[in-house]
Design a protein around this motif. Structure first.
Motif, PDB file in Angstrom:
ATOM      1  N   LYS A   1     -12.413  -5.003  -5.037  1.00 25.65           N
ATOM      2  CA  LYS A   1     -13.600  -5.836  -5.291  1.00 25.65           C
ATOM      3  C   LYS A   1     -14.838  -5.006  -5.005  1.00 25.65           C
ATOM      4  CE  LYS A   1     -15.825 -10.176  -3.913  1.00 25.65           C
ATOM      5  NZ  LYS A   1     -15.740 -11.370  -3.029  1.00 25.65           N
TER       6      LYS A   1
ATOM      7  N   ALA B   1      -4.117 -17.631  -3.454  1.00 24.43           N
ATOM      8  CA  ALA B   1      -4.927 -17.025  -2.404  1.00 24.43           C
ATOM      9  C   ALA B   1      -4.086 -16.190  -1.444  1.00 24.43           C
ATOM     10  CB  ALA B   1      -5.692 -18.110  -1.643  1.00 24.43           C
TER      11      ALA B   1
ATOM     12  N   ASN C   1       0.810  -1.213   0.000  1.00 23.59           N
ATOM     13  CA  ASN C   1       0.000   0.000   0.000  1.00 23.59           C
ATOM     14  C   ASN C   1       0.846   1.268   0.000  1.00 23.59           C
ATOM     15  OD1 ASN C   1      -2.655  -1.208   0.074  1.00 23.59           O
ATOM     16  ND2 ASN C   1      -2.157  -1.872   2.148  1.00 23.59           N
TER      17      ASN C   1
ATOM     18  N   TYR D   1     -14.183  -6.808 -10.323  1.00 24.79           N
ATOM     19  CA  TYR D   1     -12.904  -6.429  -9.732  1.00 24.79           C
ATOM     20  C   TYR D   1     -12.270  -5.305 -10.556  1.00 24.79           C
ATOM     21  CZ  TYR D   1     -13.540 -11.053  -7.647  1.00 24.79           C
ATOM     22  OH  TYR D   1     -14.044 -12.151  -6.987  1.00 24.79           O
TER      23      TYR D   1
ATOM     24  N   ASP E   1       4.392 -12.451  -0.303  1.00 26.42           N
ATOM     25  CA  ASP E   1       4.112 -13.535   0.652  1.00 26.42           C
ATOM     26  C   ASP E   1       3.964 -14.890  -0.032  1.00 26.42           C
ATOM     27  OD1 ASP E   1       4.392 -12.443   3.117  1.00 26.42           O
ATOM     28  OD2 ASP E   1       2.257 -12.359   3.609  1.00 26.42           O
TER      29      ASP E   1
ATOM     30  N   ASP F   1      -1.415 -14.485  -2.129  1.00 29.11           N
ATOM     31  CA  ASP F   1      -0.698 -13.408  -2.805  1.00 29.11           C
ATOM     32  C   ASP F   1      -1.199 -12.048  -2.312  1.00 29.11           C
ATOM     33  OD1 ASP F   1       0.463 -11.607  -4.664  1.00 29.11           O
ATOM     34  OD2 ASP F   1       0.460 -13.131  -6.233  1.00 29.11           O
ATOM     35  N   LYS F   2      -0.311 -11.284  -1.681  1.00 31.07           N
ATOM     36  CA  LYS F   2      -0.698  -9.979  -1.153  1.00 31.07           C
ATOM     37  C   LYS F   2      -1.148  -9.017  -2.254  1.00 31.07           C
ATOM     38  CE  LYS F   2       2.168  -8.071   1.763  1.00 31.07           C
ATOM     39  NZ  LYS F   2       3.469  -7.693   2.389  1.00 31.07           N
ATOM     40  N   ARG F   3      -0.688  -9.235  -3.473  1.00 34.00           N
ATOM     41  CA  ARG F   3      -1.093  -8.361  -4.573  1.00 34.00           C
ATOM     42  C   ARG F   3      -2.588  -8.490  -4.850  1.00 34.00           C
ATOM     43  NH1 ARG F   3       3.909 -10.387  -8.234  1.00 34.00           N
ATOM     44  NH2 ARG F   3       2.925 -12.340  -7.556  1.00 34.00           N
ATOM     45  N   LEU F   4      -3.122  -9.702  -4.637  1.00 38.15           N
ATOM     46  CA  LEU F   4      -4.560  -9.909  -4.816  1.00 38.15           C
ATOM     47  C   LEU F   4      -5.354  -9.122  -3.779  1.00 38.15           C
ATOM     48  CD1 LEU F   4      -6.950 -11.405  -6.134  1.00 38.15           C
ATOM     49  CD2 LEU F   4      -6.533 -13.283  -4.539  1.00 38.15           C
ATOM     50  N   ASN F   5      -4.855  -9.096  -2.579  1.00 38.45           N
ATOM     51  CA  ASN F   5      -5.578  -8.432  -1.491  1.00 38.45           C
ATOM     52  C   ASN F   5      -5.385  -6.915  -1.507  1.00 38.45           C
ATOM     53  OD1 ASN F   5      -6.501 -10.915  -0.349  1.00 38.45           O
ATOM     54  ND2 ASN F   5      -4.433 -11.245   0.442  1.00 38.45           N
ATOM     55  N   ASP F   6      -4.176  -6.452  -1.876  1.00 45.38           N
ATOM     56  CA  ASP F   6      -3.858  -5.031  -1.756  1.00 45.38           C
ATOM     57  C   ASP F   6      -3.969  -4.245  -3.049  1.00 45.38           C
ATOM     58  OD1 ASP F   6      -3.366  -5.549   0.900  1.00 45.38           O
ATOM     59  OD2 ASP F   6      -1.193  -5.526   0.727  1.00 45.38           O
ATOM     60  N   TRP F   7      -3.809  -4.908  -4.190  1.00 48.49           N
ATOM     61  CA  TRP F   7      -3.807  -4.197  -5.469  1.00 48.49           C
ATOM     62  C   TRP F   7      -5.017  -4.509  -6.338  1.00 48.49           C
ATOM     63  CZ3 TRP F   7       2.012  -4.842  -7.271  1.00 48.49           C
ATOM     64  CH2 TRP F   7       2.803  -3.979  -6.487  1.00 48.49           C
TER      65      TRP F   7
END
Length: 474
Positions: A332, A321, A263, A338, A393, A323-329
């Motif tokens: 949704k 699942a 972030n 998305y 991660d 992968d921090k890029r999925l959560n932060d970049w």
């Protein structure tokens, strides 16, 4: 320098920059003619002129670089297949996503014209700086060298996108109206050679410029020039030089680092940034956020989702699942909807927290990994990829793919580039083109033709210049 004199110079520069971008290749000599004696009188006015080009990169008229609707990040992003218009019938975005760009009298053609003409407008301004510095005797050697290096970088940067988007393009190296208005297209190989020559010269002139003024990473230094040259050498398959240059950039650990917190990556002057473009500071009337945030973030208004672009679900499914890029970049809005969320501030009326990222350190690790893999230096290439995976991660390549061979590692690098650089400056579209994978990826689209790897030369420009030929397939 008296304040009134600087304001006068700024007025001249501003007036010159407001020349219509879309008419660049065929404009008459501008009324706001900037002469060497007026703008390149001393260090302060010459520096202001170059700063004006940086400001212009984010101007509304400078479509290719401003991150807005007609920018490389948006249009080439659509062509790369990771983002798509929420409605495939969108009159501007649909043709870029479907590789079916009509050449005249439609929104997609206008977007394509803006892409082309704005890049040439920046090239004209860079050429004017080069000529002005060469003619001026009032600028000190140190300042002249730095400004000349920056101008050559900006010219190379602009041609990098033109040659990748269009192939053969006019190579304009002066402000001579009589030459520019009738210039034919130059073979792509010659354009690439000029890009490399400009960047080599920029690196030479910028060798003393290793830091940033006032901590603002919005002016090019020698490492930004090396970073772009490392990318160019990768595209040109000069693996050893690409590895050498990216290594020099990566070694500057006192200035750059891979940030653990995703972030923070796209914040203004983040330590991952090699070069950023700052949004024009706004007022109480106009917001000052990045254009990327405005165009990519899907938001709710009156219970409806607003925003024209989304990330494709099949791309989302490629992320692990953890992968921090999925959560932060990845944002949704709802299940199945998305959007890119690297820039998080969609509208703000105070100091800008985010700058538009152009070059960042993570790409240099990916560049060096690919260059090393092509030289069969698999162990060190894996170390570079693991720098990116560790930040996300994810486990190391050696744990996930023990005994991976060269071909497998190159495929893995492409996969990591896709997940790391999505929605940034058309990376995916250019990766598919330079590796020859575009036909295999897009042939399921009934509208695809192999000639679609290049956009059409804008028909409006061809009407003005009869020496401009068209790309095949249009």
């Amino acid at each position: 320098m008296k304040r009134t004199q600087l304001l006068y110079t700024t007025f001249l520069v501003f007036g010159f920059f407001m020349i219509g971008c879309e008419d660049f290749v065929e404009i008459d000599t501008p009324n706001f003619q900037i002469t060497a004696s007026a703008v390149y009188k001393d260090d302060e006015t010459a520096t202001a002129a170059v700063q004006g080009i940086y400001n212009q990169l984010y101007h509304n008229n400078t479509a290719f670089s401003n991150g807005w609707e007609n920018s490389v990040s948006v249009l080439a992003g659509l062509s790369g297949g990771l983002v798509s218009p929420r409605s495939i019938t969108h009159m501007k975005y649909g043709p870029f996503a479907q590789h079916d760009i009509i050449t005249l009298d439609n929104p997609a053609a206008s977007a394509n014209l803006n892409l082309w003409s704005s890049a040439y407008n920046i090239i004209y301004l860079a050429n004017s700086v080069v000529e002005g510095l060469e003619q001026s005797g009032g600028v000190t050697e140190k300042t002249r060298n730095s400004l000349l290096g920056q101008a050559l970088f900006i010219r190379a940067f602009s041609y990098f996108y033109l040659v990748n988007l269009y192939g053969d393009v006019p190579l304009l190296l002066s402000t001579d109206y009589n030459v520019n208005t009738i210039a034919p297209r130059t073979l792509a190989d010659e354009v690439w050679e000029q890009i490399e020559a400009d960047l080599d010269e920029a690196i030479l002139w910028l060798k003393g410029a290793t830091g940033y003024t006032d901590g603002e990473r919005t002016q090019v230094n020698v490492y930004a020039a090396m970073a772009l040259q490392a990318r160019v050498c990768l595209y040109r398959k000069n693996w050893s030089k690409s590895e050498e240059l990216s290594s020099l950039v990566i070694a500057q650990s006192g200035t750059y680092e891979i940030l653990e917190d995703l972030n923070q990556v796209f914040l203004a002057n983040s330590r991952e940034a090699l070069w950023q473009i700052s949004p024009v500071k706004g007022s109480s009337i106009y917001p000052t956020n990045t254009n990327e945030a405005s165009v990519f973030i899907i938001y709710s208004l009156f219970g409806r989702a607003f925003g024209n672009i989304e990330l494709k679900e099949d791309f989302i499914s490629e992320f692990e699942a953890a992968d921090k890029r999925l959560n932060d970049w990845v944002g949704k809005y709802s299940e199945g909807l998305y959007y890119p969320y690297k820039y998080k501030v969609r509208s703000i009326y105070r100091d800008v927290p985010e700058y538009s990222m152009v070059l960042r350190l993570a790409e240099q690790f990916l560049i060096r990994a690919e260059a090393r893999a092509h030289q069969n230096k698999l162990a060190t290439a894996i170390e570079d990829i693991d720098q990116i995976r560790q930040r996300a991660d994810l486990p190391s390549i050696s744990k996930v793919y023990p005994g991976i061979d060269q071909e497998g590692l190159l495929d893995t690098i492409m996969s990591e580039r896709k997940k790391e650089l999505f929605a940034e400056w058309g990376h995916r579209w250019f990766d598919l083109k330079r590796t020859g994978k575009s036909p295999a990826i897009f042939r399921s689209n009934p509208l695809w033709q192999d000639t679609d790897v290049f956009y059409p030369i804008p028909e409006e420009e061809r009407m003005k210049n009869p020496n401009l030929s068209q790309n095949k397939g249009y």
